[in-house]
Write a protein that holds these residues in place. Structure first.
Motif, PDB file in Angstrom:
ATOM      1  N   UNK A  25       0.764  -1.141   0.011  1.00 42.80           N
ATOM      2  CA  UNK A  25       0.034   0.053  -0.131  1.00 42.80           C
ATOM      3  C   UNK A  25       0.965   1.049  -0.156  1.00 42.80           C
ATOM      4  N   UNK A  26       0.601   2.060  -0.715  1.00 42.51           N
ATOM      5  CA  UNK A  26       1.335   3.340  -0.824  1.00 42.51           C
ATOM      6  C   UNK A  26       0.482   4.601  -0.308  1.00 42.51           C
ATOM      7  N   UNK A  27       1.014   5.629   0.322  1.00 37.99           N
ATOM      8  CA  UNK A  27       0.151   6.583   0.674  1.00 37.99           C
ATOM      9  C   UNK A  27       0.983   8.104   0.008  1.00 37.99           C
ATOM     10  N   UNK A  28      -0.003   8.531  -0.618  1.00 38.13           N
ATOM     11  CA  UNK A  28       0.159   9.709  -1.475  1.00 38.13           C
ATOM     12  C   UNK A  28      -0.334  10.886  -1.106  1.00 38.13           C
ATOM     13  N   UNK A  29       0.343  11.908  -0.347  1.00 39.03           N
ATOM     14  CA  UNK A  29      -0.129  13.040   0.221  1.00 39.03           C
ATOM     15  C   UNK A  29      -0.403  14.018  -0.892  1.00 39.03           C
ATOM     16  N   UNK A  30      -1.739  14.141  -1.254  1.00 39.34           N
ATOM     17  CA  UNK A  30      -2.078  15.081  -2.353  1.00 39.34           C
ATOM     18  C   UNK A  30      -3.101  16.075  -1.765  1.00 39.34           C
ATOM     19  N   UNK A  31      -2.736  17.453  -1.784  1.00 37.59           N
ATOM     20  CA  UNK A  31      -3.715  18.541  -1.373  1.00 37.59           C
ATOM     21  C   UNK A  31      -4.657  18.317  -2.031  1.00 37.59           C
ATOM     22  N   UNK A  32      -6.026  18.358  -1.599  1.00 37.09           N
ATOM     23  CA  UNK A  32      -7.315  18.337  -2.413  1.00 37.09           C
ATOM     24  C   UNK A  32      -7.669  17.284  -3.153  1.00 37.09           C
ATOM     25  N   UNK A  33      -6.978  15.943  -2.859  1.00 34.10           N
ATOM     26  CA  UNK A  33      -7.339  14.752  -3.647  1.00 34.10           C
ATOM     27  C   UNK A  33      -8.649  14.580  -3.874  1.00 34.10           C
ATOM     28  N   UNK A  34      -9.359  14.866  -2.963  1.00 34.52           N
ATOM     29  CA  UNK A  34     -10.886  14.371  -3.012  1.00 34.52           C
ATOM     30  C   UNK A  34     -11.620  15.176  -4.190  1.00 34.52           C
ATOM     31  N   UNK A  76       0.121  -4.934  -6.327  1.00 32.37           N
ATOM     32  CA  UNK A  76       0.778  -6.345  -6.383  1.00 32.37           C
ATOM     33  C   UNK A  76       1.981  -6.168  -6.767  1.00 32.37           C
ATOM     34  N   UNK A  77       3.209  -6.495  -6.450  1.00 35.18           N
ATOM     35  CA  UNK A  77       4.427  -6.354  -7.102  1.00 35.18           C
ATOM     36  C   UNK A  77       5.595  -7.230  -6.532  1.00 35.18           C
ATOM     37  N   UNK A  78       6.395  -7.620  -7.193  1.00 35.04           N
ATOM     38  CA  UNK A  78       7.653  -8.353  -6.822  1.00 35.04           C
ATOM     39  C   UNK A  78       8.326  -7.985  -5.673  1.00 35.04           C
ATOM     40  N   UNK A  79       8.476  -6.495  -5.632  1.00 32.07           N
ATOM     41  CA  UNK A  79       9.166  -5.780  -4.514  1.00 32.07           C
ATOM     42  C   UNK A  79       8.767  -4.432  -4.495  1.00 32.07           C
ATOM     43  N   UNK A  80       8.809  -3.602  -3.289  1.00 40.22           N
ATOM     44  CA  UNK A  80       8.567  -2.356  -3.106  1.00 40.22           C
ATOM     45  C   UNK A  80       9.282  -1.371  -4.069  1.00 40.22           C
ATOM     46  N   UNK A  81      10.404  -1.766  -4.552  1.00 44.26           N
ATOM     47  CA  UNK A  81      11.172  -0.780  -5.424  1.00 44.26           C
ATOM     48  C   UNK A  81      10.433  -0.562  -6.625  1.00 44.26           C
ATOM     49  N   UNK A  82       9.646  -1.740  -7.262  1.00 48.48           N
ATOM     50  CA  UNK A  82       8.613  -1.540  -8.456  1.00 48.48           C
ATOM     51  C   UNK A  82       7.853  -0.225  -8.161  1.00 48.48           C
ATOM     52  N   UNK A  83       7.274  -0.578  -6.819  1.00 50.47           N
ATOM     53  CA  UNK A  83       6.144   0.606  -6.507  1.00 50.47           C
ATOM     54  C   UNK A  83       6.650   1.656  -6.752  1.00 50.47           C
ATOM     55  N   UNK A  84       7.751   2.213  -5.894  1.00 57.20           N
ATOM     56  CA  UNK A  84       8.520   3.472  -6.049  1.00 57.20           C
ATOM     57  C   UNK A  84       8.757   3.722  -7.372  1.00 57.20           C
ATOM     58  N   UNK A  85       9.277   3.073  -8.253  1.00 61.47           N
ATOM     59  CA  UNK A  85       9.566   3.439  -9.641  1.00 61.47           C
ATOM     60  C   UNK A  85       8.525   3.715 -10.529  1.00 61.47           C
ATOM     61  N   UNK A  86       7.276   3.000 -10.385  1.00 60.29           N
ATOM     62  CA  UNK A  86       6.179   3.426 -10.865  1.00 60.29           C
ATOM     63  C   UNK A  86       5.703   4.954 -10.470  1.00 60.29           C
ATOM     64  N   UNK A  91       5.257  10.403 -12.039  1.00 56.81           N
ATOM     65  CA  UNK A  91       5.448  11.860 -11.337  1.00 56.81           C
ATOM     66  C   UNK A  91       4.387  11.934 -10.065  1.00 56.81           C
ATOM     67  N   UNK A  92       4.052  10.885  -9.224  1.00 53.14           N
ATOM     68  CA  UNK A  92       3.105  11.151  -8.369  1.00 53.14           C
ATOM     69  C   UNK A  92       4.037  10.966  -7.036  1.00 53.14           C
ATOM     70  N   UNK A  93       3.466  11.531  -5.840  1.00 50.98           N
ATOM     71  CA  UNK A  93       4.376  11.261  -4.720  1.00 50.98           C
ATOM     72  C   UNK A  93       4.207   9.736  -4.045  1.00 50.98           C
ATOM     73  N   UNK A  94       5.327   9.412  -3.389  1.00 50.31           N
ATOM     74  CA  UNK A  94       5.235   7.962  -2.749  1.00 50.31           C
ATOM     75  C   UNK A  94       5.727   8.340  -1.584  1.00 50.31           C
ATOM     76  N   UNK A  95       4.828   8.927  -0.500  1.00 48.05           N
ATOM     77  CA  UNK A  95       5.193   9.389   0.683  1.00 48.05           C
ATOM     78  C   UNK A  95       5.391   8.268   1.833  1.00 48.05           C
TER      79      UNK A  95
END
Length: 110
Positions: A25-34, A76-86, A91-95
């Motif tokens: 699970x990735x948490x992205x801080x995006x002001x006004x996301x909703x 769902x990924x082989x490792x967390x580095x793929x999630x960060x690479x995505x 160009x999205x935050x990965x907080x």
């Protein structure tokens, strides 16, 4: 229920053994996301995922939850580095990226 937490592999949208990989699970801080309108984020995410899958990288986006100023995405990924690479390619935050260790819902209490 399978040990990987998937109840019905037949309904797994054709992803087959991808459900044997780890979930993150990735948490992205995006002001006004909703307040965001449209589906450009999902469209762009899918484009990046296709590029990565075409490169032989095993990463799949399951779904996301949006709160007022955050988006939580499940991958769902082989490792967390793929999630960060995505995230970086998108160009999205990965907080914060965390491995999902378990899933519970009302049926786990039956």
């Amino acid at each position: 229920q399978a040990e990987d937490g998937i109840r019905d592999v037949e309904r797994s949208r054709g992803l087959g053994d991808v459900y044997k990989r780890q979930k993150y699970i990735i948490e992205r801080n995006i002001e006004g996301a909703a307040d965001r309108k449209g589906n450009t984020g999902a469209v762009n995410s899918n484009k990046v995922l296709k590029e990565m899958n075409d490169e032989g990288k095993n990463i799949h986006w399951q779904h996301s939850y949006t709160t007022q100023d955050k988006v939580y995405c499940v991958y769902i990924a082989d490792n967390p580095s793929l999630v960060l690479e995505h995230a970086n390619r998108l160009g999205a935050p990965a907080d914060k990226i965390e491995e999902i260790k378990g899933i519970s819902d009302p049926t786990t209490g039956e």
